[in-house]
Design a protein around this motif. Structure first.
Motif, short mmCIF file in Angstrom:
data_model
loop_
_atom_site.label_atom_id
_atom_site.label_comp_id
_atom_site.label_asym_id
_atom_site.label_seq_id
_atom_site.Cartn_x
_atom_site.Cartn_y
_atom_site.Cartn_z
N GLU A 170 1.24 5.07 0.72
CA GLU A 170 0.60 6.13 1.51
C GLU A 170 0.79 7.47 0.84
O GLU A 170 1.82 7.72 0.22
N GLY A 171 -0.21 8.33 1.01
CA GLY A 171 -0.11 9.69 0.48
C GLY A 171 0.77 10.54 1.39
O GLY A 171 1.28 10.09 2.41
N GLN A 219 1.91 13.03 4.18
CA GLN A 219 1.40 13.31 5.51
C GLN A 219 1.61 14.78 5.81
O GLN A 219 2.70 15.32 5.60
N VAL A 279 0.84 -1.18 0.00
CA VAL A 279 0.00 0.00 0.00
C VAL A 279 0.88 1.24 0.00
O VAL A 279 1.82 1.35 0.78
#
Length: 79
Positions: free
Chosen positions: A4-5, A7, A2
């Motif tokens: 992640e975008g 933060q 996955v």
């Protein structure tokens, strides 16, 4: 896997001491209370006018107290 975008972290730089920031904010509140449009005295009647005077006096007192603390801290090089 996955991905992640980004933060986002909010951080306010502490470029001024807390006492100096508190004094600046208290002065801003005092200035806002001085503006005719900020007072609720006209809409609330006599009790509103009395409350507005009390709040203005409290803001002025807060500014005076913080100013004295900041001046003392600057003399002792704490701030």
């Amino acid at each position: 896997m996955v991905v992640e975008g980004p933060q986002i972290v909010y951080a306010r730089p502490e470029d001024e001491p807390a006492l100096v920031r508190a004094l600046r904010l208290a002065r801003e509140v005092e200035e806002l209370l001085q503006e005719p449009s900020s007072g609720a005295a006209g809409a609330a009647g006599a009790n509103g006018a009395h409350s507005t005077r009390i709040v203005r006096a409290m803001a002025a007192s807060l500014v005076d107290e913080l100013d004295a603390i900041v001046r003392q801290a600057r003399k002792t090089h704490v701030a």
